[in-house]
Design an enzyme around this catalytic site. Structure first.
Site, mmCIF file in Angstrom:
data_model
loop_
_atom_site.group_PDB
_atom_site.id
_atom_site.type_symbol
_atom_site.label_atom_id
_atom_site.label_comp_id
_atom_site.label_asym_id
_atom_site.label_seq_id
_atom_site.Cartn_x
_atom_site.Cartn_y
_atom_site.Cartn_z
ATOM 1 N N ASN A 154 0.800 -1.229 0.000
ATOM 2 C CA ASN A 154 0.000 0.000 0.000
ATOM 3 C C ASN A 154 0.832 1.278 0.000
ATOM 4 O OD1 ASN A 154 0.690 -0.789 2.671
ATOM 5 N ND2 ASN A 154 -0.909 0.520 3.512
ATOM 6 N N GLU A 182 4.197 -4.511 12.278
ATOM 7 C CA GLU A 182 3.183 -3.485 12.060
ATOM 8 C C GLU A 182 2.039 -4.167 11.311
ATOM 9 O OE1 GLU A 182 3.154 -0.484 13.227
ATOM 10 O OE2 GLU A 182 5.193 -0.462 14.019
ATOM 11 N N CYS A 186 -3.391 1.417 6.768
ATOM 12 C CA CYS A 186 -3.610 0.731 8.053
ATOM 13 C C CYS A 186 -4.440 1.577 9.012
ATOM 14 C CB CYS A 186 -2.267 0.390 8.707
ATOM 15 S SG CYS A 186 -1.359 -0.879 7.818
#
Length: 473
Positions: free
Chosen positions: A150, A246, A281
């Site tokens: 992303n 993450e 996210c």
């Protein structure tokens, strides 16, 4: 065909696969598929280079990182086009990503010169008299970096920048859909004068490349950004390696009753919900709006969502483009159908235009629905009514994730209550949870991960503390 970057050389492989544009579905590149031999060569190159790179003075490391940031400034348009082409990120946002990456590498250059320990007054304890003590920080050695699609450049930079600044060598496995940005990074690092072996790029299947990085004893740390399921698997396989994860989120924002519903607020929330096609996210996925202002907010938010332009990521007017794959599109459409069948209202969107999922706003979706409790990673946002900010806090926490959350309120006590009670890695007061600048500590709790990124904080993760004690007795 593209080539792997191993030990300062561009290496061909026996097998490859085609890379297709998520938007046009046309072939855009041929990507090498590494086998165990190539992965081992990359690990060996990084292992061999780690000692000499660790000994290079901090100002020289900083100089290479500064040259890298200047090369990105010079080649911003090219780097942005690569991002837009391989990930379908709208070109304006791709240009913003490159600009942020320039800042990320500049921060890394600065932090390379600020790595230090602390002195410890040992005479605070009996028996510590006439002893001098201090700590130093040393690089771990070889970092295995596994990155997502992303932000194919800036999230790579968040691993490579601090790793280089702190004297570690790296083997990078970029996402299979977005390797071109990483190959270009290797070109620019080579031009910036990085010694051979310090940075390596290996593309291929996670079951080969990823597993070898995670299990090889020469790799000292794994830094991973991606799904919770893969992250848990990495941690289980990594043994005593240091691991930073993450992972996912279904980020939320609370809009309290005293919040003025105006264009500034609506525009900010639209950005938080739909930027990068919702594939962030900390994209706003859940909105909890006080019942006193709910109708007004919903009306203006839906109206603004309907004005977003769908189209080609290379068109500077495009706001929303394709999701990363057809499978993701079909999967999210099934989530939307589930919400509708469960009684939620699809206020806008909920359909596809070619390879694009239209911006979707869902009203009053139950917490058990996939669009609420799982990570959508798509231009989907739910808008639910609450009776109080406290109720909103309860719903935010009723999640297996905890990356960042935002709350809009004019009441300082409400804000302080949110800070105390929101179980997340970051609380944003009077802002969306999607806010991030590249030097702040960034990471989550629960299934959103372990460890922190942000250059200074990533350097702490990527170095080992060593204690020194001098006995003057």
């Amino acid at each position: 065909m593209e080539k792997l970057f191993i030990n300062g050389e561009w290496v061909t492989t026996q097998s490859s696969e085609y890379l297709y544009s998520p938007y046009t579905e046309e072939k855009i590149a041929e990507i090498p598929i590494a086998k165990e031999t190539e992965v081992n060569l990359a690990i060996y190159g990084a292992f061999k280079a780690k000692g000499s790179w660790a000994r290079i003075p901090a100002h020289e490391k900083a100089s290479i990182l500064e040259k890298l940031s200047k090369l990105y400034e010079k080649n911003l348009e090219k780097a942005a086009e690569i991002i837009a082409m391989e990930s379908a990120k709208p070109i304006r946002l791709a240009e913003m990503e490159v600009s942020r990456t320039i800042q990320t590498f500049k921060f890394a250059a600065e932090e390379a010169k600020r790595i230090h320990g602390e002195t410890i007054p040992l005479d605070a304890a009996p028996g510590g008299e006439r002893r001098v003590s201090y700590t130093i920080r040393e690089p771990l050695g070889v970092i295995g970096a596994i990155t997502p699609f992303n932000f194919p450049l800036n999230l790579v930079a968040h691993k490579i920048g601090p790793a280089l600044a702190s004297g570690n060598s790296i083997v990078l496995k970029p996402a299979r859909q977005t390797p071109l940005s990483s190959f270009y990074l290797a070109e620019l690092l080579e031009e910036a004068g990085l010694p051979k072996g310090v940075f390596n790029v290996v593309t291929g299947h996670g079951s080969v490349v990823g597993d070898l990085l995670v299990t090889d004893s020469r790799i000292n740390m794994i830094t991973f950004t991606g799904s919770p399921e893969v992250g848990v698997g990495i941690r289980n396989k990594a043994g005593l390696k240091k691991v930073t994860l993450e992972l996912g989120s279904n980020a939320a924002v609370i809009i309290d009753k005293d919040t003025e519903v105006n264009k500034k607020l609506i525009d900010r929330c639209i950005t938080g919900a739909f930027s990068n096609n919702g594939q962030v996210c900390i994209s706003i996925q859940r909105m909890y709006v006080h019942e006193n202002i709910y109708d007004k907010f919903a009306e203006q938010f839906i109206e603004a969502a309907n004005k977003l332009k769908i189209g080609d990521p290379l068109d500077s007017d495009t706001d929303i483009s394709a999701l990363i794959s057809k499978r993701e599109l079909e999967d999210r459409l099934s989530w939307i159908r589930e919400a509708k069948e469960s009684g939620a209202e699809i206020a806008t969107g909920g359909k596809e235009e070619g390879t694009v999922l239209c911006p979707t706003v869902i009203l009053e979706a139950e917490n058990r629905l996939k669009v609420s409790c799982q990570e959508a990673f798509a231009p989907i946002v739910i808008l639910n009514k609450v009776k109080s900010a406290a109720e909103g806090i309860h719903f935010v926490n009723e999640s297996r994730f905890g990356l960042q959350a935002g709350i809009y309120t004019k009441d300082i006590e409400t804000a302080l209550e949110a800070i105390d009670k929101l179980y997340v890695g970051g609380v944003l007061i009077n802002d969306i949870p999607t806010f991030r600048v590249d030097h702040m500590p960034y990471g989550g709790v629960k299934e959103s991960g372990i460890g922190r990124e942000g250059i200074k904080y990533a350097i702490e993760e990527m170095t080992e503390m060593k204690l020194v004690v001098w006995n003057r007795n």
